[in-house]
Design a protein around this motif. Structure first.
Motif, PDB file in Angstrom:
ATOM      1  N   TYR A  86       0.815  -1.212  -0.062  1.00  0.00           N
ATOM      2  CA  TYR A  86      -0.050  -0.139  -0.110  1.00  0.00           C
ATOM      3  C   TYR A  86       0.930   1.187   0.017  1.00  0.00           C
ATOM      4  CZ  TYR A  86      -3.651   3.434   1.649  1.00  0.00           C
ATOM      5  OH  TYR A  86      -4.143   4.328   1.614  1.00  0.00           O
ATOM      6  N   HIS A  87       0.640   2.248  -0.699  1.00  0.00           N
ATOM      7  CA  HIS A  87       1.482   3.286  -0.899  1.00  0.00           C
ATOM      8  C   HIS A  87       0.495   4.547  -0.931  1.00  0.00           C
ATOM      9  CE1 HIS A  87       4.894   1.051  -2.586  1.00  0.00           C
ATOM     10  NE2 HIS A  87       4.069   0.163  -2.936  1.00  0.00           N
ATOM     11  N   ARG A  88       0.653   5.614  -0.399  1.00  0.00           N
ATOM     12  CA  ARG A  88      -0.152   6.874  -0.219  1.00  0.00           C
ATOM     13  C   ARG A  88       0.667   8.129  -0.404  1.00  0.00           C
ATOM     14  NH1 ARG A  88      -2.589   9.966   3.989  1.00  0.00           N
ATOM     15  NH2 ARG A  88      -4.885  10.562   3.380  1.00  0.00           N
ATOM     16  N   PRO A  89       1.159   8.405  -1.702  1.00  0.00           N
ATOM     17  CA  PRO A  89       1.883   9.567  -2.172  1.00  0.00           C
ATOM     18  C   PRO A  89       0.979  10.941  -1.871  1.00  0.00           C
ATOM     19  CG  PRO A  89       0.994   8.457  -4.091  1.00  0.00           C
ATOM     20  CD  PRO A  89       0.644   7.586  -3.073  1.00  0.00           C
ATOM     21  N   ALA A  90       1.634  11.833  -1.743  1.00  0.00           N
ATOM     22  CA  ALA A  90       1.125  13.314  -1.317  1.00  0.00           C
ATOM     23  C   ALA A  90       0.820  13.861  -2.451  1.00  0.00           C
ATOM     24  CB  ALA A  90       1.984  13.711  -0.263  1.00  0.00           C
ATOM     25  N   THR A  91       1.187  13.657  -3.728  1.00  0.00           N
ATOM     26  CA  THR A  91       1.136  14.466  -5.046  1.00  0.00           C
ATOM     27  C   THR A  91       1.039  13.519  -6.209  1.00  0.00           C
ATOM     28  OG1 THR A  91       3.763  14.365  -5.522  1.00  0.00           O
ATOM     29  CG2 THR A  91       2.688  16.029  -3.928  1.00  0.00           C
ATOM     30  N   VAL A  92       0.548  13.854  -7.064  1.00  0.00           N
ATOM     31  CA  VAL A  92       0.516  13.087  -8.516  1.00  0.00           C
ATOM     32  C   VAL A  92       1.862  12.870  -8.783  1.00  0.00           C
ATOM     33  CG1 VAL A  92      -0.515  13.117 -10.823  1.00  0.00           C
ATOM     34  CG2 VAL A  92      -2.155  14.204  -8.998  1.00  0.00           C
ATOM     35  N   ALA A  93       2.746  13.802  -9.171  1.00  0.00           N
ATOM     36  CA  ALA A  93       3.981  13.355  -9.315  1.00  0.00           C
ATOM     37  C   ALA A  93       4.502  12.506  -8.578  1.00  0.00           C
ATOM     38  CB  ALA A  93       4.780  14.757  -9.353  1.00  0.00           C
ATOM     39  N   ALA A  94       4.254  12.314  -7.141  1.00  0.00           N
ATOM     40  CA  ALA A  94       4.854  11.080  -6.626  1.00  0.00           C
ATOM     41  C   ALA A  94       4.196   9.807  -6.882  1.00  0.00           C
ATOM     42  CB  ALA A  94       4.906  11.533  -5.252  1.00  0.00           C
ATOM     43  N   ALA A  95       3.102   9.824  -7.400  1.00  0.00           N
ATOM     44  CA  ALA A  95       2.110   8.839  -7.354  1.00  0.00           C
ATOM     45  C   ALA A  95       2.740   7.945  -8.837  1.00  0.00           C
ATOM     46  CB  ALA A  95       0.576   9.044  -7.524  1.00  0.00           C
ATOM     47  N   LEU A  96       2.927   8.859  -9.941  1.00  0.00           N
ATOM     48  CA  LEU A  96       3.290   8.395 -11.386  1.00  0.00           C
ATOM     49  C   LEU A  96       4.349   7.198 -11.325  1.00  0.00           C
ATOM     50  CD1 LEU A  96       3.175  11.524 -13.832  1.00  0.00           C
ATOM     51  CD2 LEU A  96       1.226   9.632 -13.079  1.00  0.00           C
ATOM     52  N   PRO A  97       5.585   7.279 -10.467  1.00  0.00           N
ATOM     53  CA  PRO A  97       6.572   6.134 -10.577  1.00  0.00           C
ATOM     54  C   PRO A  97       6.253   5.036  -9.963  1.00  0.00           C
ATOM     55  CG  PRO A  97       7.453   8.364  -9.544  1.00  0.00           C
ATOM     56  CD  PRO A  97       5.752   8.508  -9.775  1.00  0.00           C
ATOM     57  N   LEU A  98       4.911   5.050  -9.113  1.00  0.00           N
ATOM     58  CA  LEU A  98       4.614   3.814  -8.435  1.00  0.00           C
ATOM     59  C   LEU A  98       3.829   2.987  -9.329  1.00  0.00           C
ATOM     60  CD1 LEU A  98       3.688   5.495  -5.063  1.00  0.00           C
ATOM     61  CD2 LEU A  98       5.414   3.852  -5.368  1.00  0.00           C
ATOM     62  N   LEU A  99       3.356   3.610 -10.514  1.00  0.00           N
ATOM     63  CA  LEU A  99       2.389   2.884 -11.277  1.00  0.00           C
ATOM     64  C   LEU A  99       3.191   2.005 -12.519  1.00  0.00           C
ATOM     65  CD1 LEU A  99      -0.159   5.640 -11.912  1.00  0.00           C
ATOM     66  CD2 LEU A  99      -0.153   4.129 -10.309  1.00  0.00           C
ATOM     67  N   ASP A 100       2.328   1.077 -12.992  1.00  0.00           N
ATOM     68  CA  ASP A 100       2.851   0.065 -13.924  1.00  0.00           C
ATOM     69  C   ASP A 100       2.432   0.298 -15.352  1.00  0.00           C
ATOM     70  OD1 ASP A 100       4.689  -2.016 -12.754  1.00  0.00           O
ATOM     71  OD2 ASP A 100       2.699  -2.727 -11.398  1.00  0.00           O
ATOM     72  N   ALA A 101       3.372  -0.103 -16.357  1.00  0.00           N
ATOM     73  CA  ALA A 101       2.860   0.207 -17.831  1.00  0.00           C
ATOM     74  C   ALA A 101       1.836  -0.961 -18.112  1.00  0.00           C
ATOM     75  CB  ALA A 101       4.219   0.047 -18.686  1.00  0.00           C
ATOM     76  N   GLU A 102       1.633  -2.014 -17.422  1.00  0.00           N
ATOM     77  CA  GLU A 102       0.519  -2.820 -17.730  1.00  0.00           C
ATOM     78  C   GLU A 102      -0.540  -3.103 -16.705  1.00  0.00           C
ATOM     79  OE1 GLU A 102       2.314  -6.898 -18.126  1.00  0.00           O
ATOM     80  OE2 GLU A 102       3.753  -6.117 -19.216  1.00  0.00           O
ATOM     81  N   TRP A 103      -1.946  -3.291 -17.204  1.00  0.00           N
ATOM     82  CA  TRP A 103      -3.127  -3.324 -16.115  1.00  0.00           C
ATOM     83  C   TRP A 103      -2.764  -4.641 -15.428  1.00  0.00           C
ATOM     84  CZ3 TRP A 103      -5.479   0.673 -15.430  1.00  0.00           C
ATOM     85  CH2 TRP A 103      -5.978   1.444 -16.131  1.00  0.00           C
ATOM     86  N   GLY A 104      -3.375  -4.752 -14.038  1.00  0.00           N
ATOM     87  CA  GLY A 104      -3.567  -5.867 -13.414  1.00  0.00           C
ATOM     88  C   GLY A 104      -2.561  -5.911 -11.936  1.00  0.00           C
ATOM     89  N   LYS A 105      -1.376  -5.364 -12.274  1.00  0.00           N
ATOM     90  CA  LYS A 105      -0.433  -5.359 -11.105  1.00  0.00           C
ATOM     91  C   LYS A 105      -0.760  -4.581  -9.937  1.00  0.00           C
ATOM     92  CE  LYS A 105       3.418  -7.664 -13.718  1.00  0.00           C
ATOM     93  NZ  LYS A 105       4.260  -7.021 -14.604  1.00  0.00           N
ATOM     94  N   THR A 106      -0.836  -3.267 -10.570  1.00  0.00           N
ATOM     95  CA  THR A 106      -1.359  -1.876  -9.713  1.00  0.00           C
ATOM     96  C   THR A 106      -2.473  -1.484  -9.943  1.00  0.00           C
ATOM     97  OG1 THR A 106       1.110  -1.809  -9.904  1.00  0.00           O
ATOM     98  CG2 THR A 106      -0.186   0.366  -9.051  1.00  0.00           C
ATOM     99  N   GLU A 107      -3.237  -0.956  -8.979  1.00  0.00           N
ATOM    100  CA  GLU A 107      -4.438  -0.169  -8.994  1.00  0.00           C
ATOM    101  C   GLU A 107      -4.377   1.084  -8.206  1.00  0.00           C
ATOM    102  OE1 GLU A 107      -7.446  -0.760 -10.666  1.00  0.00           O
ATOM    103  OE2 GLU A 107      -7.346  -2.985 -11.129  1.00  0.00           O
ATOM    104  N   LEU A 108      -5.024   2.013  -8.816  1.00  0.00           N
ATOM    105  CA  LEU A 108      -5.256   3.360  -8.093  1.00  0.00           C
ATOM    106  C   LEU A 108      -6.413   3.258  -7.118  1.00  0.00           C
ATOM    107  CD1 LEU A 108      -4.799   5.907 -10.949  1.00  0.00           C
ATOM    108  CD2 LEU A 108      -3.358   5.932  -9.099  1.00  0.00           C
ATOM    109  N   LEU A 109      -6.257   3.832  -6.113  1.00  0.00           N
ATOM    110  CA  LEU A 109      -7.427   3.628  -5.043  1.00  0.00           C
ATOM    111  C   LEU A 109      -7.880   5.181  -4.757  1.00  0.00           C
ATOM    112  CD1 LEU A 109      -8.918   2.071  -2.560  1.00  0.00           C
ATOM    113  CD2 LEU A 109      -7.248   2.751  -1.157  1.00  0.00           C
ATOM    114  N   ALA A 110      -9.273   5.449  -4.987  1.00  0.00           N
ATOM    115  CA  ALA A 110      -9.691   6.843  -4.417  1.00  0.00           C
ATOM    116  C   ALA A 110     -10.761   6.651  -3.390  1.00  0.00           C
ATOM    117  CB  ALA A 110     -10.357   7.331  -5.719  1.00  0.00           C
TER     118      ALA A 110
END
Ligand SMILES: Cc1cc2nc3c(=O)[nH]c(=O)nc-3n(C[C@H](O)[C@H](O)[C@H](O)COP(=O)(O)OP(=O)(O)OC[C@H]3O[C@@H](n4cnc5c(N)ncnc54)[C@H](O)[C@@H]3O)c2cc1C
Ligand code: SF4
Length: 332
Positions: free
Chosen positions: A6-30
């Motif tokens: 679980y990751h909770r970045p404080a900015t969108v810029a900090a969220a981007l490097p946590l994401l993957d180039a393929e669907w399935g492994k990582t999900e954004l949570l709102a």
């Protein structure tokens, strides 16, 4: 539920490097009102969840500036429903106020509403390997399909797009602001959606490593607008069918008409035919009826959802009359 980091970045810029180039492994949570359900049901099994809840500022605000109103993707549905800045857009605020019940509206966000996954019961059952989960067939085509699409032509997967905010936003000419590794891009809202046909596609056109950050509505001389939906029960239910209508009054006639249907196709559906039926005409019972007939033409319902075709006619007619300021005669 499968374990995940679980990751909770404080900015969108900090969220981007946590994401993957393929669907399935990582999900954004709102707000989690869709994603957590899917995780609990093993329909989505990410290794990593990146929460957007720590991002503040414009991401969680509604701001009127210049000729537009911008709604951050992290704004709650309840705040959209009650917003003074959005008072000129009853199609949107009304639709937001109809979603689910107060609990969901106080957790769910704009971004989550637009990016939520479909409600097909075969898709939501972990044991059914349908087309959209890497299987070979669509079980709804010859199965239980009363809540599925009626504009089915060319679609191997016959879901309906589940967001009730999408049709009014498209009718109002909104654009989406999307941030990814290559920077920011602006997309007309209708282009944010696609009909998925395989596991590697989503109901939207975002890349797996992009974040929807805001939606912008042109606010200079807002059009007349309204949304109307029919539900099976008043609360905690997606609409069976919805229509959003926007137009500019010119002397006594409607100009720049936009009609968008919801919950009848895998994407929100812009109905050029319905718009044409109203363009340059006074919105009356007769022209609104004609718009409804035009909207329904070309529907190709499945075995169990022919009833939706009649509802398309009704919701378009009523949304057009509401946008024109008519008294809702159907309320008695
Ligand atoms: C009983 C019930 C009735 C409902 N009725 C309706 C209805 O009538 N109309 C309707 O529209 N909805 C309805 N909903 C769905 C509800 O609107 C969504 O669950 C909610 O809007 C999702 O928002 P969230 O913030 O909780 O999203 P989450 O569950 O956190 O996320 C949903 C999805 O969107 C993605 N996502 C979230 N934010 C972003 C972003 N900024 N950028 C990119 N991806 C993002 C997530 O990765 C996830 O895949 C209903 C839900 C329930 C439970
Ligand atoms: S409609 Fe789509 S999600 Fe539902 S069973 Fe068919 S392929 Fe799967």
């Amino acid at each position: 539920m499968k374990n995940f980091t679980y990751h909770r970045p404080a900015t969108v810029a900090a969220a981007l490097p946590l994401l993957d180039a393929e669907w399935g492994k990582t999900e954004l949570l709102a707000g989690g009102t869709d994603l957590l359900d899917r995780q609990k049901e093993y329909v989505s099994q990410p290794d990593k969840v990146v929460s957007l809840t720590g991002i503040g500022g414009a991401f969680k605000q509604i701001a009127a500036a210049g000729d537009a109103v911008t709604i951050g993707a992290g704004v709650k549905l309840a705040d959209i429903a009650e917003s003074k800045e959005l008072a000129a857009f009853p199609a949107l605020t009304g639709a937001a106020g109809e979603i689910a019940g107060p609990q969901i509206r106080n957790m769910g966000t704009l971004g989550g509403s637009l990016c939520q996954r479909n409600r097909c019961w075969y898709f939501r059952d972990e044991h059914v390997p349908c087309l959209l989960k890497g299987g070979k067939k669509c079980f709804a085509l010859d199965g239980e399909n009363e809540y599925h699409a009626v504009f089915t032509q060319g679609h191997p997967c016959v879901i309906v797009h589940p967001s009730t905010l999408a049709p009014p936003l498209i009718a109002l000419g909104a654009t989406a602001e999307v941030v990814g590794p290559k920077g920011t891009r602006t997309v007309p809202l209708e282009k944010l959606f696609q009909a998925p046909a395989k596991e590697t596609q989503r109901e939207h056109t975002l890349a797996p490593n992009e974040v929807l950050v805001a939606v912008k509505i042109p606010a200079k001389e807002p059009p007349r607008n309204a949304s109307y939906e029919v539900k099976q029960r008043e609360t905690s239910e997606w609409p069976l069918v919805q229509a959003a209508v926007a137009f500019r009054p010119f002397v006594k006639v409607a100009r720049d008409v936009r009609v968008v249907l919801g919950h009848v196709a895998p994407t929100p559906l812009v109905s050029e035919a319905a718009a044409k039926a109203l363009e340059g005409k006074e919105v009356t019972d007769a022209t609104a009826t004609a718009a409804g007939e035009a909207a329904a033409a070309g529907a190709k319902p499945l075995s169990g959802n022919g009833y939706k075709v009649a509802l398309v006619k009704t919701v378009v007619k009523r949304a057009a009359l509401l946008a024109a300021g008519a008294r809702p005669y159907w309320e008695g």
